[in-house]
Design an enzyme around this catalytic site. Structure first.
Site, PDB file in Angstrom:
ATOM      1  N   SER A  64     -56.384 -81.093  64.873  1.00  0.00           N
ATOM      2  CA  SER A  64     -55.995 -81.886  63.707  1.00  0.00           C
ATOM      3  C   SER A  64     -57.162 -82.221  62.782  1.00  0.00           C
ATOM      4  O   SER A  64     -56.951 -82.681  61.668  1.00  0.00           O
ATOM      5  CB  SER A  64     -55.295 -83.186  64.127  1.00  0.00           C
ATOM      6  OG  SER A  64     -56.215 -84.098  64.681  1.00  0.00           O
ATOM      7  N   LYS A 101     -59.246 -89.244  63.725  1.00  0.00           N
ATOM      8  CA  LYS A 101     -58.760 -89.106  62.354  1.00  0.00           C
ATOM      9  C   LYS A 101     -59.728 -89.802  61.408  1.00  0.00           C
ATOM     10  O   LYS A 101     -60.516 -90.663  61.812  1.00  0.00           O
ATOM     11  CB  LYS A 101     -57.371 -89.763  62.181  1.00  0.00           C
ATOM     12  CG  LYS A 101     -56.266 -89.188  63.049  1.00  0.00           C
ATOM     13  CD  LYS A 101     -55.833 -87.829  62.602  1.00  0.00           C
ATOM     14  CE  LYS A 101     -54.685 -87.295  63.393  1.00  0.00           C
ATOM     15  NZ  LYS A 101     -55.034 -86.710  64.680  1.00  0.00           N
TER      16      LYS A 101
END
Length: 146
Positions: A64, A101
C-alpha cells in the site's frame, strides 16, 4: 480495509558494529580519485536512532506504500517519541492491526493515505480503535532483491 502489516522488533542499542564509512560522501556523478579509501567508521544504531528507548524496527508486509518507495520486506525505523505532523509516514494501529500510511490531520478527522492508487484512503472515525503508534524515520531496503 487496505492494511500494510508489520512485524515489530525493539531496537537493540547494546550491540555496537562499526563499519567502514566513506566520510566524504559517495558521488552520484563522476567518481573522484580522492575517494579510493575509507577514512572512518560508522555505527548505524547511532546514525539512524535518535531516541533508543522509543525506537523500533518493523518489516513491511504489503504494497500500500509502494509509490512512496516502501516495498514488501523493507525494514522501517519507527520512533514512537516523535509528535505526529501532517504528512508524516506513520505506523498506525487501527482496529487490531498495524498499518503504514501517510497521515493527514484535519480539524475533526484523521485520514490514513496510502501511496498506491489501488487502495483508498482510510477515514478514521470515533468508531475505530485507533492510535498513531510511531513515525517512520528511515526505510532500509535490499536493493538486490528486485
Amino acid at each position: 480495509m487496505n492494511k500494510t502489516n508489520l512485524k515489530i522488533h525493539p531496537s537493540v542499542q547494546s550491540l555496537k558494529l562499526s563499519l567502514p564509512y566513506a566520510d566524504g560522501g559517495i558521488k552520484a556523478g563522476f567518481p573522484s580519485p580522492a575517494q579510493d579509501y575509507m577514512e572512518s567508521a560508522i555505527d548505524l544504531n547511532k546514525e539512524l536512532i535518535k531516541h533508543p528507548a522509543s525506537t523500533f524496527y518493523g518489516r513491511v508486509k504489503g504494497d500500500s506504500m509502494i509509490d512512496a518507495n516502501v516495498h514488501d520486506g523493507d525494514i522501517l525505523v519507527i520512533d514512537k517519541s516523535l509528535e505526529p505532523q501532517n504528512g508524516d509516514m506513520a505506523v498506525c494501529f487501527i482496529d487490531g492491526e498495524f498499518t503504514i500510511k501517510y497521515i493527514r490531520l484535519e480539524k475533526d478527522v484523521i485520514w490514513l493515505e496510502p501511496a498506491n492508487e489501488n487502495y483508498e484512503p482510510i477515514k478514521v472515525t470515533i468508531e475505530n480503535d485507533f492510535l498513531i503508534w510511531g513515525i517512520v524515520t528511515y526505510c532500509i531496503q535490499n536493493k538486490r532483491r528486485r
